[in-house]
Design a protein around this motif. Structure first.
Motif, PDB file in Angstrom:
ATOM      1  N   ALA A  57      87.012  -6.510  51.790  1.00 26.64           N
ATOM      2  CA  ALA A  57      86.415  -7.132  49.959  1.00 26.64           C
ATOM      3  C   ALA A  57      86.180  -8.073  49.792  1.00 26.64           C
ATOM      4  O   ALA A  57      85.268  -8.608  49.167  1.00 26.64           O
ATOM      5  N   ASN A  58      86.602  -9.151  51.306  1.00 17.70           N
ATOM      6  CA  ASN A  58      86.405 -10.654  50.539  1.00 17.70           C
ATOM      7  C   ASN A  58      84.205 -10.875  51.672  1.00 17.70           C
ATOM      8  O   ASN A  58      84.189 -10.330  52.755  1.00 17.70           O
ATOM      9  N   VAL A  59      83.634 -10.569  51.019  1.00 15.65           N
ATOM     10  CA  VAL A  59      82.327 -10.585  50.683  1.00 15.65           C
ATOM     11  C   VAL A  59      82.533 -12.600  52.039  1.00 15.65           C
ATOM     12  O   VAL A  59      80.336 -12.657  52.504  1.00 15.65           O
ATOM     13  N   GLU A  60      82.452 -12.915  51.624  1.00 13.44           N
ATOM     14  CA  GLU A  60      82.553 -14.182  52.469  1.00 13.44           C
ATOM     15  C   GLU A  60      82.469 -14.621  54.207  1.00 13.44           C
ATOM     16  O   GLU A  60      82.541 -13.414  54.915  1.00 13.44           O
ATOM     17  N   VAL A  61      81.596 -15.055  54.726  1.00 12.92           N
ATOM     18  CA  VAL A  61      80.763 -14.793  56.024  1.00 12.92           C
ATOM     19  C   VAL A  61      81.888 -15.094  56.742  1.00 12.92           C
ATOM     20  O   VAL A  61      81.708 -14.699  57.812  1.00 12.92           O
ATOM     21  N   LEU A  66      81.723  -8.110  61.072  1.00 16.13           N
ATOM     22  CA  LEU A  66      79.703  -7.915  61.926  1.00 16.13           C
ATOM     23  C   LEU A  66      80.086  -6.160  61.840  1.00 16.13           C
ATOM     24  O   LEU A  66      80.210  -5.554  62.414  1.00 16.13           O
ATOM     25  N   LEU A  67      78.840  -5.952  60.616  1.00 18.89           N
ATOM     26  CA  LEU A  67      78.468  -4.535  60.152  1.00 18.89           C
ATOM     27  C   LEU A  67      77.595  -4.424  61.852  1.00 18.89           C
ATOM     28  O   LEU A  67      76.521  -5.028  62.056  1.00 18.89           O
ATOM     29  N   ARG A  68      78.132  -3.249  62.021  1.00 23.59           N
ATOM     30  CA  ARG A  68      77.123  -2.579  62.861  1.00 23.59           C
ATOM     31  C   ARG A  68      77.141  -1.119  62.659  1.00 23.59           C
ATOM     32  O   ARG A  68      78.165  -0.086  63.265  1.00 23.59           O
ATOM     33  N   PRO A  69      75.751  -0.765  62.613  1.00 27.23           N
ATOM     34  CA  PRO A  69      75.678   0.808  62.287  1.00 27.23           C
ATOM     35  C   PRO A  69      75.446   1.266  63.253  1.00 27.23           C
ATOM     36  O   PRO A  69      75.439   1.226  64.465  1.00 27.23           O
ATOM     37  N   PRO A 115      75.629 -12.831  53.947  1.00 28.28           N
ATOM     38  CA  PRO A 115      74.883 -12.142  54.543  1.00 28.28           C
ATOM     39  C   PRO A 115      76.133 -10.439  54.319  1.00 28.28           C
ATOM     40  O   PRO A 115      77.123 -11.403  53.392  1.00 28.28           O
ATOM     41  N   TYR A 116      75.510  -9.658  53.683  1.00 28.85           N
ATOM     42  CA  TYR A 116      76.660  -8.624  53.636  1.00 28.85           C
ATOM     43  C   TYR A 116      77.192  -8.581  52.134  1.00 28.85           C
ATOM     44  O   TYR A 116      77.283  -7.478  52.162  1.00 28.85           O
ATOM     45  N   GLY A 117      76.594  -8.951  51.551  1.00 25.16           N
ATOM     46  CA  GLY A 117      75.977  -8.977  50.214  1.00 25.16           C
ATOM     47  C   GLY A 117      75.891  -7.964  49.202  1.00 25.16           C
ATOM     48  O   GLY A 117      76.794  -6.563  48.697  1.00 25.16           O
ATOM     49  N   ILE A 181      73.025  -7.723  60.132  1.00 20.90           N
ATOM     50  CA  ILE A 181      73.092  -8.835  59.452  1.00 20.90           C
ATOM     51  C   ILE A 181      71.480  -8.725  58.791  1.00 20.90           C
ATOM     52  O   ILE A 181      71.648  -9.804  56.974  1.00 20.90           O
ATOM     53  N   CYS A 182      70.460  -8.571  59.402  1.00 21.47           N
ATOM     54  CA  CYS A 182      69.057  -9.014  58.584  1.00 21.47           C
ATOM     55  C   CYS A 182      68.814  -8.140  57.943  1.00 21.47           C
ATOM     56  O   CYS A 182      67.808  -8.332  56.897  1.00 21.47           O
TER      57      CYS A 182
END
Length: 520
Positions: A57-61, A66-69, A115-117, A181-182
């Motif tokens: 829930a916390n979007v702080e870096v 890391l999101l990994r599709p 990132p990830y916001g 991330i990008c």
């Protein structure tokens, strides 16, 4: 580079050039945008990716995993097309030359970006292997900041993965880690990976003269893919061409259709299994006591088949249960704001789960349809029974109307249905089925198709006697009357099935036995 607001927020590019002059684009204030879907060239792998739900829930870096599709599948590349500008071409890597004139300076300069916001891109495709000018001279905050040259040109900068993500949260580099991330950094249309692990996001890239090496350095996190080289970057374009809400709705519709069909088939096969097991269990002891071995063997085969039907039904039920759970999850997820990272990620994960369930459902539908068609057929032609005569008609006409059973070479699977269904099923196996043995129950019965008759047992004790006025015996005869061994008249007309001791009659029964009794 960006196009005017009137264009679209759904940006994507071709493999080599976009058909539009940046000089012309800069002057277009009311461009008509047409999204054209084209098959990606062989030199490009256009990938549509769904990310794993791997966030908090916390979007702080510092707190983000890391999101990994994952689960890439071949897709199409959508082009933003300005038809009135056809004929003007500019290499893809040179798009940055017009960025300032397009009114989009400052990409990558906001160091407060988290990132990830928010999900801004949902797919990527390989563009080319280049020595990137942006990595060398478009890096305002990284290791090459002393060489930064874009302040007076486009005033943009690349952004490095290692600058955006704390060391404790970093993953070994892959294409999807870098994309993960990008895709959440505003105004970034490309990402590049150099030397196996140097990931950066870029608003554009620009090839520059370099050596003749190729991108042959394996990715740090996936040795089966390449991530640039010491001097060159593997460049990937990103695009936002899908509508999460629409995709979610379409996946749900597909899931609902699969669930509806599967539920109907589960009920049909389950009912057939129960009927077959119950009927066989009730009849087998009866014919066993009467010494009718052929009938007992057929009924044992029905028990085995009932077990197969039940197993298939239970396996399919696990899929219908999973579909039910996804229905509940959809009701909650569909209310989300899909422009937000958390909601979009959850929706994409649900789309993937629903698509998997739909695929599993279709596989189960095929399996159950095969089971149902073989053992519980529906919509069969009516009136087929008139083409069949009792097998005893061709053995001894005196006992043609008494109940009978027969044994022989079984064709297909035991099935549940009426005698008319049984006759139609036999007709469907032209050249293979010569008749059938039918065991009647109250509303339906058990049927066994035969490719060759070997024996017949007839129950003369059930023969109607005009002098017999006892109601109990009449009820017994009526109950047994529907149990018959039937032969296709057209195959045996003018011939006989009566056992031939000489063995010269090929179609004749080997044995015809009179049980001299009746059965319940």
């Amino acid at each position: 580079a960006q196009v005017p607001k009137e264009a679209s927020t759904c940006l994507s590019f071709s493999s080599v050039a976009i058909v539009a002059s940046l000089d012309h684009l800069a002057m277009l204030s009311h461009a008509i945008i047409v999204v054209v879907t084209m098959l990606a060239p062989s030199a490009i792998s256009a990938l549509k990716l769904t990310p794993q739900k791997n966030s908090t829930a916390n979007v702080e870096v510092s707190a983000m995993k890391l999101l990994r599709p994952s689960h890439a599948e071949l897709g199409s590349v959508n082009l933003v097309s300005f038809r009135q500008d056809c004929g003007y071409e500019r290499p893809l890597g040179m798009l940055g030359m017009g960025a300032q004139r397009l009114g989009a300076p400052g990409a990558g300069l906001d160091t407060s970006v988290k990132p990830y916001g928010k999900v801004l891109k949902d797919g990527y495709y390989f563009a080319e292997c280049v020595q990137d000018y942006m990595y060398e001279y478009g890096d305002k905050f990284g290791g090459n900041k002393m060489s930064y040259e874009l302040s007076s040109i486009s005033n943009v900068s690349i952004m490095h993965y290692e600058k955006l993500v704390p060391s404790e949260d970093r993953e070994k580099m892959t294409h999807t880690v870098c994309f993960g991330i990008c895709r959440t950094i505003p105004d970034m249309l490309f990402f590049g990976i150099k030397n196996g692990n140097k990931c950066y996001c870029a608003p554009y890239y620009k090839p520059m003269a370099g050596d003749d090496t190729v991108c042959d350095t394996p990715c740090e996190g996936d040795s089966t893919t390449m991530c640039g080289s010491k001097s060159k970057s593997s460049m990937f374009g990103m695009h936002m061409c899908s509508n999460t809400k629409q995709d979610l709705t379409q996946s749900k519709e597909k899931l609902d259709e699969a669930g509806k069909q599967l539920t109907k088939l589960v009920d049909q096969v389950s009912e057939a299994a129960e009927f077959m097991q119950t009927a066989a269990a009730a009849l087998q002891p009866t014919f066993g006591k009467l010494g009718d071995g052929a009938a007992s063997d057929l009924l044992q085969a029905a028990k085995v088949r009932a077990g197969e039907l039940e197993k298939g039904s239970k396996e399919a039920s696990t899929v219908t249960d999973a579909i039910g759970k996804l229905d509940k999850k959809y009701a909650k997820t569909a209310k989300g704001d899909f422009e937000e990272f958390e909601a979009a990620t959850e929706a994409e994960a649900l789309i993937e789960d629903m698509d998997k369930a739909s695929t599993n459902g279709q596989a189960q539908i095929e399996d159950l349809t095969s089971l149902a068609d073989a053992s519980s057929p529906t919509d069969l032609p009516k009136g087929a029974t008139k083409e069949y005569f009792p097998a005893m008609y061709f053995v001894d006409k005196e006992f043609a109307e008494v109940p009978s059973t027969c044994g022989g070479k079984i064709v297909g699977e035991p099935l549940v249905g009426t005698m008319d269904d049984c006759a139609a099923a036999c007709d469907s196996k032209m050249g293979d089925c010569v008749g059938f043995s039918y065991f009647a129950r109250k509303k339906s019965g058990l049927c066994f198709l035969l490719g060759k008759f070997k024996s017949v047992t007839y129950y003369s004790g059930c023969k109607k006697d005009k002098k017999d006025k006892k109601e109990k015996k009449r009820r017994r005869r009526r109950a047994a009357g529907g149990t018959k061994c039937m032969a296709k008249f057209s195959m045996f007309e003018g011939t006989t099935l009566k056992p031939d001791p000489s063995g010269k009659c090929k179609q004749c029964m080997r044995k015809a036995s009179d049980a001299k009794k009746c059965f319940k």
